[in-house]
Enzyme design. Structure first.
Site, PDB file in Angstrom:
ATOM      1  N   GLY A   1       1.631  -6.380   1.910  1.00 54.80           N
ATOM      2  CA  GLY A   1       2.346  -6.273   3.202  1.00 54.80           C
ATOM      3  C   GLY A   1       3.968  -6.547   2.739  1.00 54.80           C
ATOM      4  N   ARG A   2       4.321  -7.833   2.822  1.00 58.68           N
ATOM      5  CA  ARG A   2       5.748  -8.234   2.691  1.00 58.68           C
ATOM      6  C   ARG A   2       6.121  -8.041   1.145  1.00 58.68           C
ATOM      7  NH1 ARG A   2       4.664 -13.904   5.147  1.00 58.68           N
ATOM      8  NH2 ARG A   2       2.821 -13.554   4.211  1.00 58.68           N
TER       9      ARG A   2
ATOM     10  N   LYS B   1      -9.382  -4.643  10.585  1.00 61.02           N
ATOM     11  CA  LYS B   1      -8.522  -5.607   9.759  1.00 61.02           C
ATOM     12  C   LYS B   1      -8.606  -6.916  10.659  1.00 61.02           C
ATOM     13  CE  LYS B   1      -3.920  -6.158   7.752  1.00 61.02           C
ATOM     14  NZ  LYS B   1      -3.120  -6.911   8.978  1.00 61.02           N
TER      15      LYS B   1
ATOM     16  N   PRO C   1      -0.790  -2.059   6.951  1.00 66.25           N
ATOM     17  CA  PRO C   1      -0.001  -1.756   8.165  1.00 66.25           C
ATOM     18  C   PRO C   1       1.080  -2.499   8.284  1.00 66.25           C
ATOM     19  CG  PRO C   1      -2.175  -2.678   8.787  1.00 66.25           C
ATOM     20  CD  PRO C   1      -1.937  -2.789   7.197  1.00 66.25           C
TER      21      PRO C   1
ATOM     22  N   GLN D   1      -3.952   3.185  12.248  1.00 66.06           N
ATOM     23  CA  GLN D   1      -4.303   1.856  12.678  1.00 66.06           C
ATOM     24  C   GLN D   1      -4.004   2.151  14.263  1.00 66.06           C
ATOM     25  OE1 GLN D   1      -2.450  -1.956  12.692  1.00 66.06           O
ATOM     26  NE2 GLN D   1      -4.143  -2.911  11.407  1.00 66.06           N
TER      27      GLN D   1
ATOM     28  N   GLY E   1      -2.861 -11.129   1.748  1.00 67.52           N
ATOM     29  CA  GLY E   1      -2.141 -12.115   2.027  1.00 67.52           C
ATOM     30  C   GLY E   1      -1.650 -12.994   0.777  1.00 67.52           C
ATOM     31  N   ASP E   2      -0.233 -12.779   0.693  1.00 68.00           N
ATOM     32  CA  ASP E   2       0.570 -13.361  -0.372  1.00 68.00           C
ATOM     33  C   ASP E   2       0.468 -12.752  -1.810  1.00 68.00           C
ATOM     34  OD1 ASP E   2       1.037 -15.153   1.312  1.00 68.00           O
ATOM     35  OD2 ASP E   2       0.147 -16.537   0.582  1.00 68.00           O
TER      36      ASP E   2
ATOM     37  N   ALA F   1       4.221  -2.836  11.177  1.00 69.93           N
ATOM     38  CA  ALA F   1       5.056  -2.195  12.510  1.00 69.93           C
ATOM     39  C   ALA F   1       6.524  -2.209  12.028  1.00 69.93           C
ATOM     40  CB  ALA F   1       4.656  -3.104  13.733  1.00 69.93           C
TER      41      ALA F   1
ATOM     42  N   CYS G   1      -3.414  -8.857  14.822  1.00 68.90           N
ATOM     43  CA  CYS G   1      -2.114  -8.945  15.426  1.00 68.90           C
ATOM     44  C   CYS G   1      -1.872 -10.089  16.161  1.00 68.90           C
ATOM     45  CB  CYS G   1      -1.598  -7.772  16.143  1.00 68.90           C
ATOM     46  SG  CYS G   1      -0.056  -7.918  16.709  1.00 68.90           S
TER      47      CYS G   1
HETATM   48  C1  LIG Z   1       6.818  -6.545   9.533  1.00 68.57           C
HETATM   49  C2  LIG Z   1       5.488  -6.656   9.697  1.00 68.57           C
HETATM   50  C3  LIG Z   1       4.765  -5.784  10.437  1.00 68.57           C
HETATM   51  C4  LIG Z   1       3.292  -6.049  10.442  1.00 68.57           C
HETATM   52  N1  LIG Z   1       2.940  -5.022  11.113  1.00 68.57           N
HETATM   53  C5  LIG Z   1       1.267  -5.166  11.297  1.00 68.57           C
HETATM   54  C6  LIG Z   1       0.706  -4.058  11.967  1.00 68.57           C
HETATM   55  O1  LIG Z   1       1.129  -3.201  12.754  1.00 68.57           O
HETATM   56  N2  LIG Z   1      -0.748  -4.032  11.917  1.00 68.57           N
HETATM   57  C7  LIG Z   1      -1.553  -4.939  11.093  1.00 68.57           C
HETATM   58  O2  LIG Z   1      -2.786  -5.133  11.016  1.00 68.57           O
HETATM   59  N3  LIG Z   1      -0.618  -6.058  10.557  1.00 68.57           N
HETATM   60  C8  LIG Z   1       0.679  -5.894  10.572  1.00 68.57           C
HETATM   61  N4  LIG Z   1       1.262  -6.971   9.903  1.00 68.57           N
HETATM   62  C9  LIG Z   1       0.630  -7.899   8.940  1.00 68.57           C
HETATM   63  C10 LIG Z   1       0.480  -7.117   7.673  1.00 68.57           C
HETATM   64  O3  LIG Z   1      -0.466  -6.057   7.565  1.00 68.57           O
HETATM   65  C11 LIG Z   1      -0.076  -8.231   6.588  1.00 68.57           C
HETATM   66  O4  LIG Z   1      -1.690  -8.628   7.033  1.00 68.57           O
HETATM   67  C12 LIG Z   1       0.472  -9.738   6.372  1.00 68.57           C
HETATM   68  O5  LIG Z   1       1.881  -9.583   6.357  1.00 68.57           O
HETATM   69  C13 LIG Z   1      -0.220 -10.569   5.279  1.00 68.57           C
HETATM   70  O6  LIG Z   1       0.078  -9.643   4.346  1.00 68.57           O
HETATM   71  P1  LIG Z   1       1.134 -10.237   3.148  1.00 68.57           P
HETATM   72  O7  LIG Z   1       1.211 -11.568   2.625  1.00 68.57           O
HETATM   73  O8  LIG Z   1       0.824  -9.243   2.029  1.00 68.57           O
HETATM   74  O9  LIG Z   1       2.428  -9.744   3.828  1.00 68.57           O
HETATM   75  C14 LIG Z   1       2.665  -6.710   9.781  1.00 68.57           C
HETATM   76  C15 LIG Z   1       3.416  -7.879   8.913  1.00 68.57           C
HETATM   77  C16 LIG Z   1       4.749  -7.677   8.884  1.00 68.57           C
HETATM   78  C17 LIG Z   1       5.406  -8.559   8.004  1.00 68.57           C
END
Ligand SMILES: Cc1cc2nc3c(=O)[nH]c(=O)nc-3n(C[C@H](O)[C@H](O)[C@H](O)COP(=O)(O)O)c2cc1C
Length: 328
Positions: free
Chosen positions: A230-231, A145, A22, A76, A207-208, A24, A106
């Site tokens: 995510g990222r 989550k 997810p 979500q 994560g990562d 945002a 969050c």
């Molecule tokens: C721009 C952005 C928006 C996010 N929005 C949400 C969200 O709406 N709900 C949520 O549970 N996590 C949100 N996250 C967290 C991600 O879902 C994820 O848990 C977090 O980025 C770690 O994963 P990654 O290392 O693959 O980025 C957001 C992260 C980013 C960078």
């Protein structure tokens, strides 16, 4: 390579083990569709306010836009009141969600100030009551989550996951950082491993994960059933195709070139345009384009022109120039 079994959540059998997080401000219908087309096994919506849904706030309801092609899709919810969350989870199921995910991770002050998101990690009984209320009311699988914990001294993901399981959750995603870490520092994958040992539910590690090799390593090191990206998916929807390919073959595909990226930018823009109109789509494509272009020759010039352009024709012209290699 040994094959990894597909992820199954409740009655939902998914094709693959890599899912879109997810996000945002990013994870609306056009981006989710791109990720599905690239092989994401499941896509999660941006977080939606349970009160916004119940009060039928137009901004929240607009976020429910979906399309059969993206299914299965998880929507979500965030909020801290069991009755309101349960009511909203039912509305989401009625609106077409295949799965309802509850946000207990969050970190932003606007959400935790009202005891929502990661703040619920500090009140495990309330968190459990929310999951139980949603699981009772919602006809679709309910997932959660969570983060590793509130801070380094309060790492309680395994306890939270057990409570979620007892309350009827169908899967748990663990973002392996504390709330105090926000998005910085390294994700602590050992916390994901602790959760997989603590529950019998499918665990989605998060994560990562940025490459196929990262995904394979997380699956192997933590015992989780799936990975969430995510990222690593920002401006890189192909990450899902790359993970799939790596898990099948052990080979990491190269990052796409300028033609493929220009094509994806065009497709993303067309989807946003259909959803939000030309002007908003063009403005939102500024941030997406910067992500898509990362690492390409001519990226800085393309970004500068995209940020300055004022019409769709100009925007599409820049993409053509990029494709021709005229910007590098
Ligand atoms: C721009 C952005 C928006 C996010 N929005 C949400 C969200 O709406 N709900 C949520 O549970 N996590 C949100 N996250 C967290 C991600 O879902 C994820 O848990 C977090 O980025 C770690 O994963 P990654 O290392 O693959 O980025 C957001 C992260 C980013 C960078």
């Amino acid at each position: 390579m040994h094959r990894v079994p597909n992820l199954t959540i409740g009655t939902l059998q998914l094709d693959g083990v890599a899912v879109l997080a997810p996000l945002a401000g990013v994870g609306n219908l056009p981006f989710r569709l791109l990720c599905r087309r690239q092989g994401a096994a499941l896509v999660f919506s941006e977080m939606l306010s349970c009160h916004g849904l119940i009060r039928k706030q137009p901004n929240t309801w607009r976020m429910l836009a979906s399309d059969p092609e993206e299914r299965p899709v998880a929507f979500q919810l965030f909020g801290a009141d069991p009755d309101a969350m349960a009511e909203a989870s039912l509305r989401l199921a009625e609106a077409g969600a295949d799965l309802v995910d509850l946000n207990f991770g969050c970190p932003v002050p606007k959400v935790v100030r009202h005891n929502g998101g990661a703040a619920l990690l500090k009140t495990p009984e309330l968190l459990q009551a929310i999951v139980a209320a949603c699981a009772r009311r919602c006809p679709r699988p309910v997932t959660v989550k969570i983060r590793a914990g509130w801070d380094e001294d309060r790492i309680n993901a395994a306890e939270i996951a057990r409570r979620a399981q007892d309350a009827g959750a169908a899967a748990v995603t663990v973002h392996a950082r504390t709330r105090a870490q926000r998005f910085g520092g390294e994700a602590q994958w050992d916390v994901i491993a602790a959760v997989t040992r603590a529950v019998g539910l499918p665990v989605i590690g998060n994560g990562d994960v940025v490459t196929g090799a990262d995904a394979a390593r997380m699956l192997a090191e933590t015992g989780c059933q799936a990975v969430m990206v995510g990222r690593g998916a920002l401006g890189r929807p192909w990450v899902f195709a790359h993970i799939r390919h790596y898990l099948d073959t052990g080979v990491e595909l190269p990052e796409p070139g300028r033609r493929e990226r220009a094509g994806l930018i065009r497709e993303h823009f067309a989807g946003l345009r259909a959803l939000k109109g030309e002007r908003t789509a063009r403005l939102e494509m500024r941030k997406h384009s910067a992500w898509y272009l990362k690492g390409l020759a001519g990226a800085a010039e393309a970004r500068r022109r995209i940020n300055a352009c004022e019409t769709e024709t100009a925007f599409l012209g820049i993409l053509q120039a990029l494709e021709r290699g005229a910007l590098s």
